[in-house]
Design an enzyme around this catalytic site. Structure first.
Site, mmCIF file in Angstrom:
data_model
loop_
_atom_site.group_PDB
_atom_site.id
_atom_site.type_symbol
_atom_site.label_atom_id
_atom_site.label_comp_id
_atom_site.label_asym_id
_atom_site.label_seq_id
_atom_site.Cartn_x
_atom_site.Cartn_y
_atom_site.Cartn_z
ATOM 1 N N GLU A 107 11.916 3.695 -5.079
ATOM 2 C CA GLU A 107 11.309 4.878 -5.652
ATOM 3 C C GLU A 107 12.431 5.858 -5.991
ATOM 4 O O GLU A 107 13.436 5.939 -5.281
ATOM 5 C CB GLU A 107 10.330 5.535 -4.686
ATOM 6 C CG GLU A 107 9.084 4.725 -4.427
ATOM 7 C CD GLU A 107 8.096 5.477 -3.543
ATOM 8 O OE1 GLU A 107 7.092 5.968 -4.077
ATOM 9 O OE2 GLU A 107 8.344 5.569 -2.330
ATOM 10 N N GLU A 160 2.223 -1.484 2.587
ATOM 11 C CA GLU A 160 2.907 -1.149 1.335
ATOM 12 C C GLU A 160 4.403 -1.299 1.530
ATOM 13 O O GLU A 160 4.960 -0.865 2.550
ATOM 14 C CB GLU A 160 2.571 0.286 0.920
ATOM 15 C CG GLU A 160 3.289 0.733 -0.339
ATOM 16 C CD GLU A 160 2.976 2.168 -0.709
ATOM 17 O OE1 GLU A 160 3.828 2.801 -1.366
ATOM 18 O OE2 GLU A 160 1.897 2.670 -0.337
#
Length: 703
Positions: free
Chosen positions: A587, A582
């Protein structure tokens, strides 16, 4: 974030970036072609508007300072690269006072100039110019102003390679685990060595006082081309990067009085065995403190703990998919299907482990049959935390009688590259002392040499072009109320993970606004439930390597969790997270308004132990404006940036030597979502405001 599990971020103390101003322009520069050569170099100009806008401000790497000239034509700004270099790209970040007509020129002597680019129709903003030329000096000469004022540049960046060396700046950390000393330490728990151990959770900190310094011994004289400083909150506003051949006499390679803290990636040029950061002004009343001090050298001066990775001579990988046996193997609990074959499948996310019922004993071994007699020249081991402190590498002609060609009692785990010399059809790792109470476990066991009966491993993905070319994009220019292009995006529906509260709808919460943006709206419905949107490219576009960027205005209230990220495409075909890998490009959590985060997740480092870094602009709110979030990704590293400012580099060799396998050399797909609640951001509370809109101006991929 993941479909199977929404990831947590690495718990790192958030550093303060007190003086950084983010300059936004409508366009974002493409990935640079070559090494940034101009930053911090000597710059001069035909004139300056005032003392606050000198030529040096255009090459200082700070998008909040600028050069501006007197209001007349022509005007010029030039930079001395320090040595003759090949020039492949120039980027110009114009202030409102830009040039309508200008040339880019090069010179070997600063007197005689050759034009390598010319235009009379420039429109300002951010310009990325792919050029071909060489010289020690590079100059922009403006011949027609677009306004009544002079010319003004936030940044003038020159990229290419030095003519004196055929090698570029390596992404391998040459300082990793090298001897380090310091002027002082705060206490026994913050020694100098903690800044060069590759662990972003340990740090060096000094006593309070100026000056302070941290020094690393590279072991031999090296050509130094860059450093990366990962500051704790106690950073330096003024410091120098210095090199030395003897540890006594120092040469300054970089000097600043406007250090911004957080993570600073600095391009410079110098030579020396010793390199140090010498601080002269602290940003706080405490000392100075570094999580990591990384040094990069021309041609890859860093060393893998076990030696060079490239096999010597004409050696080939002999062990791929060859028959394997072991003393025992595990097929239960936390390691289902951890058979001997998994160490030879060329998949860094699968592993062999000794049995948890009868294999956590000494000795333990794993062997591979190369299919025919071979000359063995190198063995590469990528250990799980269950590694051998004492082991041998052995060869055999018949699988019964063994000869040792390597032996150690001081194995350190992680990645070990062993140059050996032996012959045999069979090769074995024979462990005699375990590092802990568990057994032995290897992600990879690669044997290189000549002979044998090798099977070619799968071809590696092609490297991106330099400069990269746009291969996929979505500009979100649809009419208001229209949905994302179903030829590019698939709606992810259903409940979120990791304690999230939202239900992702089938397009109800993802719409174009008619102004060039996709809106992913998180809502609190009348019944008190939450809905939002998540879209991905998995059914339409999967890729490996390149420059990936999106211009996004994040949502920002307590309990919101917008993200721009990528998941390994093999997740869709059954590979579980985190084995798929990932890549979190961005974020943001509403409770920390002034920070965004970039993180990598893999089997050996994931969730709260992911490998990443925050990017912080103290006192700001990322939800108040659009910002451009990007990653530059290839087989050796990933560099994450915000608004063109690189702040975190994950180097493959460093990750393998300090964290575990690098699982990013295969296709990934892109995901955008705007989550509500969860383990990391926490749930909405009385202060939360709904609805919350995440706006995406564009997503672009270049290779």
């Amino acid at each position: 974030m993941t479909n199977g599990r929404r990831s947590l971020i690495l718990a790192v103390v958030v550093a303060v970036l007190a003086s950084l101003a983010l300059a936004l322009n409508g366009n974002t520069p493409a990935k640079a072609a070559g090494t940034l050569l101009s930053q911090g170099k000597t710059a001069t100009s035909s004139s300056v508007e005032n003392a606050g806008t000198p030529a040096s401000a255009a090459v200082d790497g700070n998008a909040g300072t600028r050069w501006s000239s007197a209001a007349a034509d022509p005007q010029w700004i030039q930079v001395d690269l320090g040595a003759t270099s090949s020039i492949s790209q120039v980027t110009l970040n114009w202030e409102a006072a830009y040039a309508k007509a200008f040339q880019i020129q090069t010179s070997t002597d600063g007197t005689n100039w050759t034009s390598i680019y010319s235009t009379t129709t420039a429109t300002g903003g951010n310009q990325t110019l792919n050029v071909t030329g060489s010289g020690r000096y590079v100059r922009l000469t403006g011949t027609q102003r677009a306004t009544a004022y002079g010319y003004s540049l936030w940044e003038f960046q020159v990229y290419g390679g030095t003519g004196s060396s055929g090698a570029g700046c390596s992404t391998t950390n040459a300082a990793l685990n090298k001897p380090a000393t310091a002027s002082s330490t705060e206490n026994a728990g913050t020694p100098a060595t903690s800044a060069v151990d590759g662990n972003a959770g340990t740090r060096w900190s000094s006593a309070p006082g100026d000056p302070q310094w941290l020094r690393v011994d590279l072991g031999s004289s090296q050509s130094i081309c860059g450093v990366q400083l990962s500051w704790e909150a106690a950073y330096a506003t003024a410091y120098q990067i210095q090199s030395s051949t003897d540890g006594t006499n120092w040469t300054t390679l970089h000097n600043t009085t406007t250090g911004a803290g957080a993570t600073e990636l600095i391009t410079l040029t110098g030579t020396g065995r010793y390199i140090r950061v010498y601080t002269t002004a602290r940003a706080t009343q405490y000392g100075v403190s570094l999580w990591e001090f990384q040094v990069f050298t021309t041609g890859g001066g860093g060393t893998d703990p076990g030696g060079p990775t490239d096999p010597p001579g004409d050696s080939k990988l002999l062990s791929y998919n060859k028959p394997a046996t072991a003393s025992t193997y595990q097929d239960a609990n936390s390691c289902v299907g951890c058979t001997p074959a998994k160490a030879f499948d060329h998949d860094p996310a699968t592993r062999w482990a000794t049995s948890d019922s009868n294999g956590w004993v000494d000795p333990g071994w794993i062997s591979v049959d190369l299919g025919a007699t071979a000359h063995i020249t190198q063995v590469v081991l990528q250990w799980d935390p269950a590694y051998a402190t004492a082991f041998q590498i052995q060869t055999s002609a018949d699988g019964n009688n063994w000869t040792s060609i390597y032996s150690t009692t001081t194995g350190k785990g992680f990645k070990q590259t062993l140059n050996v010399d032996g012959n045999g059809r069979y090769v074995r790792m024979y462990g005699t002392a375990r590092s802990n109470g568990y057994g032995y476990s290897l992600w990879d066991f690669d044997v290189f040499g000549t002979g044998g009966n090798p099977t070619a491993p799968p071809a590696a993905p092609p490297a991106p072009n330099n400069p990269p070319k746009l291969v996929w994009s979505d500009e979100f220019n649809g009419a208001a109320g229209t949905k994302p292009d179903t030829g590019k995006w698939t709606q992810d529906t259903g409940r979120g993970q990791n304690g999230e509260l939202e239900t992702y709808t089938n397009g109800d919460n993802t719409n174009m606004d008619g102004a060039g943006n996709l809106v992913i709206e998180a809502r609190k419905e009348a019944d008190g439930s939450y809905t939002s949107g998540r879209i991905n490219t998995s059914d339409h576009f999967n890729f490996a390597y390149g420059h990936v960027e999106a211009r996004i205005k994040v949502s920002g209230t307590q309990g919101l969790w917008p993200a721009f990220w990528m998941l390994g495409s093999n997740f869709k075909s059954g590979t579980p997270w985190p084995n798929s890998g990932e890549i979190d490009i961005m974020e943001h959590v509403g409770k920390v308004a002034d920070s965004v985060y970039s993180t990598l997740h893999a089997p050996a480092y994931n969730g709260g132990g992911g490998y990443g870094s925050p990017y912080t602009v103290a006192g700001s709110d990322f939800a108040s404006a659009f910002h451009t979030y990007a990653v530059d990704w290839d087989a050796s590293h990933m560099t994450f940036s915000v608004d063109g400012k690189a702040f975190f580099t994950a180097d493959k060799a460093t990750v393998e030597a300090t964290r575990g396998p690098w699982v990013y050399d295969h296709p990934f797909y892109i995901i955008l979502n705007n989550a509500v609640g969860g383990d990391w951001p926490g749930n909405p509370d009385a202060s939360s405001v709904f609805p919350q809109k995440m706006l995406i101006d564009y997503v672009r991929v270049s290779q």
